[in-house]
Design a protein around this motif. Structure first.
Motif, PDB file in Angstrom:
ATOM      1  N   LEU A  17       0.895  -1.266   0.089  1.00 61.85           N
ATOM      2  CA  LEU A  17       0.137   0.023   0.001  1.00 61.85           C
ATOM      3  C   LEU A  17       0.979   1.207   0.068  1.00 61.85           C
ATOM      4  O   LEU A  17       0.529   2.202  -0.640  1.00 61.85           O
ATOM      5  CB  LEU A  17      -0.972  -0.178   1.145  1.00 61.85           C
ATOM      6  N   ARG A  18       2.045   1.282   0.818  1.00 59.79           N
ATOM      7  CA  ARG A  18       2.783   2.310   0.881  1.00 59.79           C
ATOM      8  C   ARG A  18       3.299   2.988  -0.657  1.00 59.79           C
ATOM      9  O   ARG A  18       3.427   3.982  -1.018  1.00 59.79           O
ATOM     10  CB  ARG A  18       4.040   2.126   1.717  1.00 59.79           C
ATOM     11  N   GLU A  19       3.603   1.823  -1.509  1.00 57.81           N
ATOM     12  CA  GLU A  19       4.259   2.409  -2.775  1.00 57.81           C
ATOM     13  C   GLU A  19       3.043   2.871  -3.643  1.00 57.81           C
ATOM     14  O   GLU A  19       3.615   3.512  -4.745  1.00 57.81           O
ATOM     15  CB  GLU A  19       4.884   0.779  -3.142  1.00 57.81           C
ATOM     16  N   LYS A  20       1.898   2.510  -3.171  1.00 60.15           N
ATOM     17  CA  LYS A  20       0.637   3.296  -4.151  1.00 60.15           C
ATOM     18  C   LYS A  20       0.741   4.382  -3.822  1.00 60.15           C
ATOM     19  O   LYS A  20       0.253   5.070  -4.916  1.00 60.15           O
ATOM     20  CB  LYS A  20      -0.571   2.530  -3.745  1.00 60.15           C
ATOM     21  N   VAL A  21       1.155   5.061  -2.664  1.00 56.83           N
ATOM     22  CA  VAL A  21       0.908   6.477  -2.469  1.00 56.83           C
ATOM     23  C   VAL A  21       2.303   7.354  -2.568  1.00 56.83           C
ATOM     24  O   VAL A  21       2.360   8.338  -2.003  1.00 56.83           O
ATOM     25  CB  VAL A  21       0.048   6.654  -1.386  1.00 56.83           C
ATOM     26  N   ALA A  22       3.329   6.605  -2.921  1.00 57.36           N
ATOM     27  CA  ALA A  22       4.757   7.148  -2.912  1.00 57.36           C
ATOM     28  C   ALA A  22       4.740   8.083  -4.052  1.00 57.36           C
ATOM     29  O   ALA A  22       4.294   8.276  -4.952  1.00 57.36           O
ATOM     30  CB  ALA A  22       5.810   6.004  -3.056  1.00 57.36           C
ATOM     31  N   SER A 249      12.694   5.077  -9.043  1.00 59.09           N
ATOM     32  CA  SER A 249      11.887   4.589 -10.270  1.00 59.09           C
ATOM     33  C   SER A 249      10.421   4.191  -9.598  1.00 59.09           C
ATOM     34  O   SER A 249      10.277   3.647  -8.681  1.00 59.09           O
ATOM     35  CB  SER A 249      12.379   3.301 -10.890  1.00 59.09           C
ATOM     36  N   GLN A 250       9.640   4.367 -10.445  1.00 55.27           N
ATOM     37  CA  GLN A 250       8.032   3.969 -10.525  1.00 55.27           C
ATOM     38  C   GLN A 250       7.829   2.716 -10.826  1.00 55.27           C
ATOM     39  O   GLN A 250       6.676   2.176 -10.781  1.00 55.27           O
ATOM     40  CB  GLN A 250       7.215   5.113 -10.904  1.00 55.27           C
ATOM     41  N   LEU A 251       8.858   2.254 -11.660  1.00 56.86           N
ATOM     42  CA  LEU A 251       8.497   0.886 -12.196  1.00 56.86           C
ATOM     43  C   LEU A 251       9.593  -0.122 -11.592  1.00 56.86           C
ATOM     44  O   LEU A 251      10.697   0.331 -11.505  1.00 56.86           O
ATOM     45  CB  LEU A 251       8.369   0.827 -13.826  1.00 56.86           C
ATOM     46  N   PRO A 252       9.502  -1.518 -11.517  1.00 57.80           N
ATOM     47  CA  PRO A 252      10.501  -2.411 -11.352  1.00 57.80           C
ATOM     48  C   PRO A 252      11.655  -2.498 -12.363  1.00 57.80           C
ATOM     49  O   PRO A 252      11.561  -2.375 -13.598  1.00 57.80           O
ATOM     50  CB  PRO A 252       9.747  -3.934 -11.415  1.00 57.80           C
ATOM     51  N   ILE A 276      15.489  -1.855  -1.068  1.00 55.33           N
ATOM     52  CA  ILE A 276      15.283  -0.585  -0.268  1.00 55.33           C
ATOM     53  C   ILE A 276      14.120   0.293  -0.684  1.00 55.33           C
ATOM     54  O   ILE A 276      13.326   0.971  -0.101  1.00 55.33           O
ATOM     55  CB  ILE A 276      16.484   0.122   0.257  1.00 55.33           C
ATOM     56  N   ALA A 277      13.737   0.314  -1.967  1.00 52.79           N
ATOM     57  CA  ALA A 277      13.081   1.225  -2.614  1.00 52.79           C
ATOM     58  C   ALA A 277      11.509   1.034  -2.284  1.00 52.79           C
ATOM     59  O   ALA A 277      11.120  -0.122  -2.061  1.00 52.79           O
ATOM     60  CB  ALA A 277      13.197   1.169  -4.159  1.00 52.79           C
ATOM     61  N   VAL A 278      10.998   2.185  -2.398  1.00 50.95           N
ATOM     62  CA  VAL A 278       9.518   2.016  -2.507  1.00 50.95           C
ATOM     63  C   VAL A 278       8.915   3.202  -3.346  1.00 50.95           C
ATOM     64  O   VAL A 278       9.143   4.263  -2.942  1.00 50.95           O
ATOM     65  CB  VAL A 278       8.905   2.474  -0.994  1.00 50.95           C
ATOM     66  N   PRO A 279       8.379   2.836  -4.536  1.00 48.07           N
ATOM     67  CA  PRO A 279       8.020   1.417  -5.017  1.00 48.07           C
ATOM     68  C   PRO A 279       9.206   0.770  -5.268  1.00 48.07           C
ATOM     69  O   PRO A 279      10.191   1.192  -5.517  1.00 48.07           O
ATOM     70  CB  PRO A 279       7.120   2.000  -6.235  1.00 48.07           C
ATOM     71  N   ARG A 280       9.089  -0.611  -5.501  1.00 49.23           N
ATOM     72  CA  ARG A 280      10.018  -1.688  -5.214  1.00 49.23           C
ATOM     73  C   ARG A 280      10.592  -1.472  -6.644  1.00 49.23           C
ATOM     74  O   ARG A 280       9.914  -1.518  -7.748  1.00 49.23           O
ATOM     75  CB  ARG A 280       9.349  -3.224  -4.853  1.00 49.23           C
ATOM     76  N   ASP A 281      12.131  -1.873  -6.433  1.00 45.63           N
ATOM     77  CA  ASP A 281      12.783  -1.950  -7.621  1.00 45.63           C
ATOM     78  C   ASP A 281      12.763  -3.514  -8.312  1.00 45.63           C
ATOM     79  O   ASP A 281      13.052  -3.603  -9.379  1.00 45.63           O
ATOM     80  CB  ASP A 281      14.275  -1.425  -7.325  1.00 45.63           C
ATOM     81  N   ILE A 282      12.659  -4.472  -7.379  1.00 46.34           N
ATOM     82  CA  ILE A 282      12.681  -5.724  -7.693  1.00 46.34           C
ATOM     83  C   ILE A 282      11.464  -6.420  -7.645  1.00 46.34           C
ATOM     84  O   ILE A 282      10.843  -6.290  -6.689  1.00 46.34           O
ATOM     85  CB  ILE A 282      13.884  -6.419  -6.902  1.00 46.34           C
ATOM     86  N   GLU A 283      11.066  -7.175  -8.759  1.00 49.01           N
ATOM     87  CA  GLU A 283       9.449  -7.575  -8.816  1.00 49.01           C
ATOM     88  C   GLU A 283       9.560  -8.902  -7.506  1.00 49.01           C
ATOM     89  O   GLU A 283      10.597  -9.382  -7.475  1.00 49.01           O
ATOM     90  CB  GLU A 283       9.431  -8.305  -9.885  1.00 49.01           C
ATOM     91  N   PRO A 284       8.516  -8.695  -6.751  1.00 43.01           N
ATOM     92  CA  PRO A 284       8.448  -9.483  -5.774  1.00 43.01           C
ATOM     93  C   PRO A 284       8.538 -11.039  -6.107  1.00 43.01           C
ATOM     94  O   PRO A 284       9.050 -11.936  -5.228  1.00 43.01           O
ATOM     95  CB  PRO A 284       6.964  -9.284  -5.143  1.00 43.01           C
ATOM     96  N   GLN A 285       8.253 -11.343  -7.364  1.00 43.58           N
ATOM     97  CA  GLN A 285       8.211 -12.788  -7.750  1.00 43.58           C
ATOM     98  C   GLN A 285       9.613 -13.281  -8.003  1.00 43.58           C
ATOM     99  O   GLN A 285       9.892 -14.369  -7.949  1.00 43.58           O
ATOM    100  CB  GLN A 285       7.510 -12.812  -9.141  1.00 43.58           C
ATOM    101  N   VAL A 286      10.768 -12.443  -7.736  1.00 43.37           N
ATOM    102  CA  VAL A 286      12.014 -12.934  -7.913  1.00 43.37           C
ATOM    103  C   VAL A 286      12.232 -13.875  -6.502  1.00 43.37           C
ATOM    104  O   VAL A 286      13.175 -14.713  -6.646  1.00 43.37           O
ATOM    105  CB  VAL A 286      13.013 -11.622  -7.766  1.00 43.37           C
TER     106      VAL A 286
END
Length: 422
Positions: A17-22, A249-252, A276-286
């Motif tokens: 949720l945090r990355e949605k409003v960053a 970055s706003q995208l992985p 460490i980034a928000v939004p995340r830099d690395i896809e969670p699926q990794v």
């Protein structure tokens, strides 16, 4: 009108949720102007870090409209944000801002980076033209108290940070960090701290990847690292045992496919990754890959908690300083509201003085005895100054306004004199 502080952070909301409003760094100024226009505000600032998105303002009486603006701006349903947000008003808002600036509200208790981030948020708001006198004064007091806390308490001793925690976690994965190679993605302050901690642990093979090569080169030069572009990561990823990323970055930046290819080239030797980034830099699926240890900023909490206990005593002292700072600020802020009344009272008294002084001078010129003139001047001035308050107090007494009588006793310091006569 009052001060408001509204936001979500790592204590109140999950990372998803945090990355949605960053707010991206390049988008903050547009967001400030949008908020100022939409909410009719002259005072608004935005602080957005990997752990929080917060809005500070002056001029709204309640927080609902501010939450609605945040949800609309990020196109997130307000009902989704409502259970996870917090809002503070008045002295609580100033107290919150001070706690944030001192690092008392951070994932790492007392971490120093947040003060610089708050100063940057203030500077951007100034540049956007969304800071007027009330919020300016609030920020100045916040910065002053943060400096006082840093110099008068041990909150900054044995420094730890998210960057420190990331490197500490790597030490738990690898027996000897000096034998490992690292890829750092980004070139900001957080990555610079990571590079410093890695070098202190003996890591010499470091690559720094950034969108612009010049920024990567500036950072790489200070730590004997190799600069590369973000576009070079797929070709270089297989060389890294440690990957730590912190960009805006706003995208992985790293996807599952790229990591999977790197693992094949490494013959499935494991890779330790911290995002460490928000939004995340690395896809969670990794994290689904067998030979990857992927940690998000929230996963660092356990490492950080071990270092938290040593700062708790200093935090108690810091909160006392903050409470004093809030009280002093609000006293100064509230006293400004009396300025117009005080000026009007003094102007009225000055006019009475000048009127009676002219009469006294005329009486002296006509030969009236000086003692008589002085006595008349004193009596006339006293009567004029006390006539209106006396009339108002008699009316208040007749109406049963005991509160007004009590206020008058305080205003004219009558309590002490009454006690002296008893």
């Amino acid at each position: 009108m009052t001060f408001l502080a509204l936001g979500i952070n790592h204590h109140s909301a999950p990372l998803a949720l945090r990355e949605k409003v960053a707010f991206s760094p390049e988008g903050v100024m547009a967001a400030l102007r949008d908020a100022a226009d939409a909410l009719k505000l002259d005072n608004v600032a935005i602080l957005s870090t990997c752990n929080r998105s917060e809005i500070y303002c002056y001029g709204l009486d309640e927080s609902t409209r501010l939450l609605d603006w945040l949800s609309q701006f990020h196109q997130v349903n307000a009902d989704e944000l409502r259970p996870f947000h917090y809002a503070h008003a008045g002295d609580a808002a100033i107290n919150h801002m001070m706690q944030v600036a001192c690092g008392l509200n951070s994932l790492v208790l007392g971490e120093p980076q947040i003060l610089g981030q708050m100063k940057s948020a203030y500077a951007v708001a100034c540049e956007a033209g969304t800071v007027a006198s009330p919020l300016h004064a609030a920020f100045q007091q916040v910065f002053s108290i943060a400096k006082k806390v840093r110099t008068e308490t041990a909150i900054g001793e044995n420094p730890v940070s998210v960057a420190y925690a990331a490197v500490s976690l790597a030490q738990q994965i690898f027996a000897n960090l000096s034998e490992q190679s690292a890829l750092l993605i980004g070139a900001g302050e957080m990555i610079e701290l990571v590079a410093r901690h890695l070098r202190e642990q003996g890591v010499t093979r470091i690559m720094v990847a950034n969108r612009t090569l010049s920024r990567a080169a500036d950072l790489a030069e200070r730590f004997g690292a190799t600069p590369i572009l973000l576009s070079d990561i797929p070709e270089q990823l297989h060389k890294a045992d440690i990957v730590i990323s912190s960009t805006a970055s706003q995208l992985p930046i790293l996807g599952k496919g790229a990591v999977e290819s790197a693992l094949k080239q490494r013959r499935h030797r494991p890779i330790f990754m911290v995002d460490i980034a928000v939004p995340r830099d690395i896809e969670p699926q990794v994290a689904e890959l067998d030979d990857v240890f992927l940690f998000s900023v929230d996963d660092l909490k356990e490492v950080i908690d071990e270092n938290r206990k040593s700062r708790e005593q200093a935090a108690t002292a810091a909160r006392e300083i903050i409470d004093q700072g809030v009280e002093r600020f609000l006293r100064e802020h509230n006293s400004q509201g009396a300025g117009h009344t005080i000026r009007a009272l003094r102007e009225q008294a000055e006019q009475m003085k000048q009127d009676e002084l002219r009469k006294a001078l005329r009486a002296l010129a006509s030969g009236t005895a000086p003692e008589q003139v002085v006595n008349q001047l004193a009596n006339a001035l006293t009567n004029k100054l006390l006539h209106q308050p006396s009339t108002a107090l008699r009316d208040a007494s007749a109406e049963g306004r005991a509160d007004m009588l009590t206020l008058a006793q305080q205003l004219f310091a009558l309590d002490g004199s009454q006690q002296d006569k008893k």
